[in-house]
Every structure is written in structure tokens, then in C-alpha cells.
Design a protein around this motif. Structure first.
Motif, mmCIF file in Angstrom:
data_model
loop_
_atom_site.group_PDB
_atom_site.id
_atom_site.type_symbol
_atom_site.label_atom_id
_atom_site.label_comp_id
_atom_site.label_asym_id
_atom_site.label_seq_id
_atom_site.Cartn_x
_atom_site.Cartn_y
_atom_site.Cartn_z
ATOM 1 N N UNK A 125 7.635 -3.146 6.848
ATOM 2 C CA UNK A 125 6.923 -4.414 6.779
ATOM 3 C C UNK A 125 5.912 -4.454 7.922
ATOM 4 N N UNK A 126 4.654 -4.666 7.573
ATOM 5 C CA UNK A 126 3.578 -4.611 8.574
ATOM 6 C C UNK A 126 2.765 -5.898 8.554
ATOM 7 N N UNK A 127 2.482 -6.431 9.729
ATOM 8 C CA UNK A 127 1.642 -7.610 9.864
ATOM 9 C C UNK A 127 0.205 -7.173 10.111
ATOM 10 N N UNK A 128 -0.600 -7.316 9.085
ATOM 11 C CA UNK A 128 -2.020 -6.959 9.166
ATOM 12 C C UNK A 128 -2.744 -7.924 10.109
ATOM 13 N N UNK A 129 -3.556 -7.350 11.022
ATOM 14 C CA UNK A 129 -4.309 -8.134 12.008
ATOM 15 C C UNK A 129 -3.410 -9.161 12.703
ATOM 16 N N UNK A 130 -2.309 -8.652 13.202
ATOM 17 C CA UNK A 130 -1.320 -9.511 13.861
ATOM 18 C C UNK A 130 -1.953 -10.287 15.013
ATOM 19 N N UNK A 131 -1.617 -11.574 15.083
ATOM 20 C CA UNK A 131 -2.098 -12.416 16.169
ATOM 21 C C UNK A 131 -3.467 -13.012 15.960
ATOM 22 N N UNK A 132 -4.051 -12.816 14.759
ATOM 23 C CA UNK A 132 -5.367 -13.372 14.444
ATOM 24 C C UNK A 132 -5.235 -14.344 13.279
ATOM 25 N N UNK A 133 -6.262 -15.140 13.030
ATOM 26 C CA UNK A 133 -6.210 -16.067 11.885
ATOM 27 C C UNK A 133 -6.077 -15.349 10.548
ATOM 28 N N UNK A 134 -6.462 -14.051 10.498
ATOM 29 C CA UNK A 134 -6.390 -13.273 9.258
ATOM 30 C C UNK A 134 -5.045 -12.592 9.061
ATOM 31 N N UNK A 135 -4.076 -12.860 9.943
ATOM 32 C CA UNK A 135 -2.786 -12.182 9.857
ATOM 33 C C UNK A 135 -2.132 -12.398 8.492
ATOM 34 N N UNK A 136 -1.602 -11.304 7.941
ATOM 35 C CA UNK A 136 -0.921 -11.349 6.656
ATOM 36 C C UNK A 136 0.078 -10.206 6.586
ATOM 37 N N UNK A 137 1.220 -10.430 5.953
ATOM 38 C CA UNK A 137 2.278 -9.426 5.887
ATOM 39 C C UNK A 137 2.167 -8.594 4.614
ATOM 40 N N UNK A 138 2.314 -7.288 4.772
ATOM 41 C CA UNK A 138 2.248 -6.345 3.652
ATOM 42 C C UNK A 138 3.451 -5.409 3.690
ATOM 43 N N UNK A 139 3.764 -4.828 2.532
ATOM 44 C CA UNK A 139 4.711 -3.723 2.457
ATOM 45 C C UNK A 139 3.924 -2.417 2.624
ATOM 46 N N UNK A 140 4.401 -1.541 3.489
ATOM 47 C CA UNK A 140 3.849 -0.187 3.602
ATOM 48 C C UNK A 140 4.863 0.764 2.977
ATOM 49 N N UNK A 141 4.565 1.311 1.814
ATOM 50 C CA UNK A 141 5.449 2.287 1.179
ATOM 51 C C UNK A 141 5.165 3.658 1.797
ATOM 52 N N UNK A 142 6.163 4.277 2.391
ATOM 53 C CA UNK A 142 6.018 5.598 2.993
ATOM 54 C C UNK A 142 6.695 6.622 2.086
ATOM 55 N N UNK A 151 0.852 -1.180 0.000
ATOM 56 C CA UNK A 151 0.000 0.000 0.000
ATOM 57 C C UNK A 151 0.889 1.231 0.000
ATOM 58 N N UNK A 152 0.347 2.316 -0.497
ATOM 59 C CA UNK A 152 1.099 3.569 -0.613
ATOM 60 C C UNK A 152 0.557 4.594 0.376
ATOM 61 N N UNK A 153 1.439 5.083 1.248
ATOM 62 C CA UNK A 153 1.054 6.063 2.263
ATOM 63 C C UNK A 153 1.907 7.323 2.094
ATOM 64 N N UNK A 154 1.261 8.456 1.880
ATOM 65 C CA UNK A 154 1.973 9.734 1.794
ATOM 66 C C UNK A 154 2.335 10.227 3.186
ATOM 67 N N UNK A 155 3.510 10.862 3.299
ATOM 68 C CA UNK A 155 3.921 11.523 4.542
ATOM 69 C C UNK A 155 4.092 12.995 4.199
ATOM 70 N N UNK A 156 3.162 13.834 4.668
ATOM 71 C CA UNK A 156 3.107 15.235 4.265
ATOM 72 C C UNK A 156 3.282 16.171 5.453
#
Length: 236
Positions: free
Chosen positions: A47-64, A7-12
Motif C-alpha cells: 500500500x503506497x501513499x502517492x505524493x504523501x503529505x501534499x494536497x494530492x495525496x492518494x492511496x494506491x495498491x502496488x502489485x509486485x 499499478x503493476x510492477x515487475x520484479x526481475x
């Protein structure tokens, strides 16, 4: 190993508020030794773990995407900066807690990024007077971060934080205040770390999941980072 979705996140925020130091802290969990002015845009990855600690956990790249410049820039510079605002999934608005003007200018930064600042005229905020209707239909998750907390004397800290608290309310966003030179402000389990994780989870949900929880297709453009996690973009 399959490439991670991103995902793409702007830092402004204004020049000098500490955006580069913040991005380095978020991506490397350490202070930036010799911060310099950002020309154009510098991109780092967390690197971010989405819904960490749950069955839906999944790793994503966070572009800053750390965007340089000033809201008072010439129109030619602002028009060049627009290229960085394409396909945005989230926005982190950064202000210097010791600089009231940098807090006020967050409204102009957000309007510019959301392509609603075609004909800007003067400062959009005066003594906290702000038209929330400008963001009534905004669907992009926002997070407000105040920097240089360590530079505010304890005797004045409560007054300053009270003054800046309206920012998060106006943007319907959560607020984090910290010192970019100290990783302890984002220590695992801290309230700030929880807010940050919650924001990134929201960005990912908006990008990859429908409201009913069903996953939608990923980016049409997929890019892999060859040999590292950092890239930089510049304009003259």
C-alpha cells in the motif's frame, strides 16, 4: 470503502538474487523467514501513499510481481513467462552485489520484459559495453536494486558499488543497495525510502496521469483482493 486503484510492477532478476525476500520486505517491512524458489510468479501487494503529505495525496495498491526463472531458460519457458509481462507499469531490476553475472543479466531481463528479446544470442553485456539505444524510447519507469550488501566486506564495498553504478545510469534509473534481511535499509526518511517512494510515485503518474497533470481513466480490468493482499500464479 471504494476499492483502491492499482499499478503493476515487475520484479526481475536471476534466481537466487533475493527477489522474494525483497518483495516480502517491501510489502511487510520485515525479513522473510524461509525464502524458497519462486516457480512461475508470486504476487504480493504494498500500500503506497502517492505524493504523501501534499494536497494530492492518494492511496494506491502496488502489485509486485516476482517472476521466477532464468534468462537462460528454454524458449518454451520464456514464452510461458511472457504472460506475466502484460500491462506492466514499472519494473524493479534486482541483482546480487556479490554476483557480477546477475548484474550483467539485468539487460537481458529488461529486454525480455519489454518484448525486445525475440532472438537472443549470448550475453548482451561484456565489460560494461552496452547499447543504450535499445532503451531510448522506453517509457516504463525502472528501478535498480542491489541485494546482499551485508555480504560485501567493508574493504571491498566501495569498489563493488563503483562497478555496479553504471547499471542505474544505463537504465536511466535510480539505484538502491541493501540487505533484504534488515528493514533499516528502508527506514522512513532514509535516502533509500525516498528513492523507493519517488519510483512508485512515478509509476502511478505514468499510469494514471497525463503530462499536464490531468487524471486519465483507470484500468479497464479492475480486480479486488478477497480476504487478503497476496496471490500466487504458477506454471508447470
Amino acid at each position: 470503502m471504494a476499492a483502491l486503484e492499482r499499478v503493476k510492477v515487475l520484479v526481475l532478476g536471476d534466481s537466487g538474487v533475493g527477489k522474494s525476500s525483497l518483495v516480502h520486505l517491501l510489502c511487510h517491512n520485515q525479513m522473510l523467514g524461509n525464502p524458497s524458489w519462486t516457480v512461475g510468479c508470486s504476487v504480493d501487494v504494498r500500500i503506497h501513499d502517492y505524493k504523501e503529505g501534499t494536497p494530492e495525496e492518494k492511496t494506491y495498491y502496488i502489485e509486485l510481481w516476482d517472476v521466477g526463472g532464468s534468462v537462460g531458460s528454454a524458449s518454451s519457458v520464456k514464452s510461458t513467462r511472457v504472460v506475466f509481462y502484460n500491462s506492466v507499469n514499472g519494473i524493479v531490476l534486482v541483482h546480487d552485489l556479490t554476483n557480477k553475472k546477475s548484474s550483467q543479466n539485468l539487460y537481458r531481463w529488461s529486454l525480455e520484459a519489454l518484448n525486445r528479446d525475440a532472438t537472443p544470442s549470448g550475453v548482451l553485456v561484456t565489460n560494461g559495453d552496452y547499447d543504450r539505444e535499445q532503451f531510448a524510447d522506453n517509457q516504463i519507469p525502472l528501478l535498480v536494486i542491489g541485494t546482499k550488501l551485508d555480504q560485501i566486506p567493508e574493504s571491498k564495498r566501495n569498489d563493488v558499488l563503483t562497478r555496479t553504478a553504471f547499471l542505474a545510469e544505463d537504465f536511466s534509473a535510480e539505484e538502491i543497495n541493501l540487505d533484504c534481511t534488515s528493514p533499516r535499509y528502508l527506514a522512513a526518511g532514509s535516502s533509500n525510502a525516498v528513492k523507493l517512494s519517488r519510483f512508485f510515485d512515478k509509476v502511478i503518474e505514468k499510469r494514471y496521469f497525463l503530462r499536464d497533470g490531468n487524471q486519465i481513466s483507470g484500468f479497464s480490468e479492475r480486480k479486488r483482493f478477497g480476504g487478503g493482499f497476496t496471490k500466487s500464479l504458477h506454471y508447470d
